[in-house]
Design a protein around this motif. Sequence first.
Motif, PDB file in Angstrom:
ATOM      1  N   SER A 708      35.776  47.050  29.474  1.00  0.00           N
ATOM      2  CA  SER A 708      36.298  47.334  30.848  1.00  0.00           C
ATOM      3  C   SER A 708      37.925  46.750  30.777  1.00  0.00           C
ATOM      4  N   GLU A 710      38.639  45.414  33.230  1.00  0.00           N
ATOM      5  CA  GLU A 710      38.217  44.599  34.587  1.00  0.00           C
ATOM      6  C   GLU A 710      36.730  44.046  34.596  1.00  0.00           C
ATOM      7  N   ASP A 712      33.675  42.534  38.020  1.00  0.00           N
ATOM      8  CA  ASP A 712      33.673  42.439  39.314  1.00  0.00           C
ATOM      9  C   ASP A 712      33.057  41.708  39.074  1.00  0.00           C
ATOM     10  N   ARG A 714      32.116  40.168  42.119  1.00  0.00           N
ATOM     11  CA  ARG A 714      31.739  40.524  43.526  1.00  0.00           C
ATOM     12  C   ARG A 714      30.065  40.312  43.670  1.00  0.00           C
ATOM     13  N   SER A 741      41.412  41.731  34.049  1.00  0.00           N
ATOM     14  CA  SER A 741      41.626  40.889  35.500  1.00  0.00           C
ATOM     15  C   SER A 741      39.947  40.787  35.784  1.00  0.00           C
ATOM     16  N   ILE A 743      37.443  40.093  38.847  1.00  0.00           N
ATOM     17  CA  ILE A 743      37.551  40.437  40.097  1.00  0.00           C
ATOM     18  C   ILE A 743      36.458  39.869  40.982  1.00  0.00           C
ATOM     19  N   HIS A 744      36.660  38.773  41.392  1.00  0.00           N
ATOM     20  CA  HIS A 744      35.837  37.419  42.176  1.00  0.00           C
ATOM     21  C   HIS A 744      36.241  37.669  43.708  1.00  0.00           C
ATOM     22  N   GLY A 745      36.652  38.345  44.595  1.00  0.00           N
ATOM     23  CA  GLY A 745      37.142  38.198  46.015  1.00  0.00           C
ATOM     24  C   GLY A 745      36.813  37.033  46.601  1.00  0.00           C
ATOM     25  N   ARG A 752      35.665  31.391  43.340  1.00  0.00           N
ATOM     26  CA  ARG A 752      37.507  31.794  42.722  1.00  0.00           C
ATOM     27  C   ARG A 752      37.291  30.407  42.337  1.00  0.00           C
ATOM     28  N   GLY A 776      45.277  43.178  43.811  1.00  0.00           N
ATOM     29  CA  GLY A 776      43.908  42.344  45.094  1.00  0.00           C
ATOM     30  C   GLY A 776      44.281  40.946  45.979  1.00  0.00           C
ATOM     31  N   VAL A 780      41.552  38.242  43.076  1.00  0.00           N
ATOM     32  CA  VAL A 780      41.819  38.797  41.754  1.00  0.00           C
ATOM     33  C   VAL A 780      42.333  37.986  41.147  1.00  0.00           C
TER      34      VAL A 780
END
Length: 786
Positions: A708, A710, A712, A714, A741, A743-745, A752, A776, A780
């Motif tokens: 992918s 991305e 994720d 989270r 990308s 995504i860690h929130g 992060r 994001g 992100v």
Amino acid sequence: MQQKVLQVLEFEKVKSQLVNYASSSLGKEKAKSLTPSIQFEEVVVAQEQTDEAAKVLRLKGNIPLGGLVDIRATIKRARIGGVLSAGELNEVSGTLYASRNMKRFIEKMVEEEIELHHLPVLSEQIVVLQEVERKITECIDDNGYVLDTASDALKGIRQQLRTTEARVREKLESMIRSSSATKMLSDAIITIRNDRFVLPVKQEYRGSYGGIVHDQSSSGATLFIEPQVVVDLNNTLQQAKVKEKVEIERILSILSSEVAEHSEEILHNVECLAEMDFMFTKAKYAKQIKATRPAVNNDGRIQLFKARHPLLPDNEVVPNDIELGTDFTTIVITGPNTGGKTVALKTLGLCTLMAQAGLQIPALDGSEVAVFEAVYADIGDEQSIEQSLSTFSSHMVNIVDILDKVNFKSLVLFDELGAGTDPQEGAALAISILDEVYNRGARVVATTHYPELKAYGYNRSGVVNASVEFDINTLSPTYKLLIGVPGRSNAFEISKRLGLQDRVIQMAKAQMSDERNEVDTMIASLETSKKAAEVEVTEAEKIRKEAEQLHKELQRQIIEFNNKKDALYEQAEQKAEEKLEEAKQEAEKIIQDLRKLRKDQHATIKEHELIDAKKRLEEATPHFEKSKKVEKKQQEQKTLLPGDEVKVISFNQKGHLIEKVNEKEWQVQMGIMKMKVKEKDLEYSKRPKQEVQQKPLSTIKGKDYHVSLELDLRGERFENALLRVEKYLDDAVLAGYPRVSIIHGKGTGALRTGVKEMLKNHRSVKSTRFGEASEGGTGVTVVELK
């Protein structure tokens, strides 16, 4: 939130401590009026503000809020036409100075690319009124004195005042120095009465000076007389003082009008500065109690790591892990008195209230709290003589009130539930009350002495037993909360250590039921097992961190070794090539010399002999082109592609190609290590069967590789998240992605920060940045791959 609950859980005491960290009365006022919010969005914003202020303090150490004063009443009086005093205008000037300083301070941090959100918004609303500030400071000094330079008229009047006063003093001093002064004056000094210069004259000589008597001593022996010769000069002095006062009033009136003209901007500046002061007040308090920002949720989930009661001294408080709302929604804590049950209860309630008020909590980073619509607490002995209520009745009045209001958005804390009445009835009532609150979906923590409630957690899903640890060896509680382990009676062990005969203890045990003895034995076993498990987990975590550090160090050393080896190879090849070139040039020179010699001396050396000589010289020189010929031969045999299995000749190790770094080098995966290897040091082995056709390196191969764009993270734990990032980057590189990308929130920022630190040192990462607002934001990280 009920005011009674805030008192019981000691939130008001926290506020009393918080007030001490405010820089101004404005910040103190906001701290005193602080209440927990029940709106999720408000709590999130308040936590962000506190965290942002804490970040500024961490980076800058302090903030320039000096000069800030609550001038709201002063400004409102100026708006209705009032004339402000010099001191009040000075306070206005100081506040304008603080506004300007604070605005510049925040703008500078933004210029330094320090990530801030709330402070810049407040800063942009501040209006710099430097002209008003300048006019006030030019007319009034720091002590509130109107300066001579405030106006030309005032300067002239004060010049006249000084001149006239000097003349008065000169005349009076000449009188004091006269030969008769010693006899007629009580003291050879000039003094002031009724704002006029006078001399202290003895009663019997009052006629010798004439003039006006302004006062006399308590004994009547001395009269304070204004001699006739200075009466006119004193009159002139008084007139000048009246003019001075009128001119000062005129100046203050003009400055007050100037302030009134900008009253709206000044009042708004004060509000912005008050909000900033309050943000930094919360941040300073957080630093003092070693607090951290909790993650906030709206799902009733609480997870506190090493939570401490903020009002207990550091050397006395025992940190505890408290979890609620995930696997279970109710905790029943059993154990002896003074064991720490009530402290654990208050710690949970107080941390929740603090978090909902925007304060950071005294727990480790990564802790999480929920936002509740109400927190209810029935804690302590509330016996009321005035209302003729016993302890039990007082508790029941509170509990009835709680049951009238509690719902699934509530946190309920019961201390000694069912106490104060018959044990059997009290236990039954406690179970019934817990069932009622549990069925409504509330989050509940209750403490009790009743052994019947130990079985409560085993008979109902969503309920767990807990206890506070007791050290039999020292006969004292450790205050450590053990979730999952019910409390047990320590009466027999304590009695034994205090010297009670074994015969008496055994007789007492015989009175106990077999079931009760089995339960106590089981509980003791659970406590022992839990302690052993905690020790093993701690040791395993320590070993894991050491292994991780060792792996990183080993990988760093191998990469460093290869880099040095490559540099030495390049250096050796370069020197060899230089020597080879020198040899060729020397050979060419020799040939030229021979040709010249043949020409000059008509020697019989033939051309083909010269060519043969040159060839022999070339063959005699060291040959460094072998590797290139081998490389060419290898390339003729097979063009290398990402994914190919190869042999690294210098290491005699097999690996597979990840990507081509440049024209001469490949990145190769050998076991757990990745490193750059020169292409000429690679020997092709085979190509994976799934590779059916050669694709350019720049082609996106996401579908083929099922990767992918991305990742994720989270909800992931910190260590698992970093492992996933490592694998994902390898897959993305193999897929040929130029950009991905992660995504860690936002959360607490720990994940992060960890991801950013890892990406900064990763071999395949070219650069990173936070996502745009549409991508994001800071939740992100966009990664550019090499």
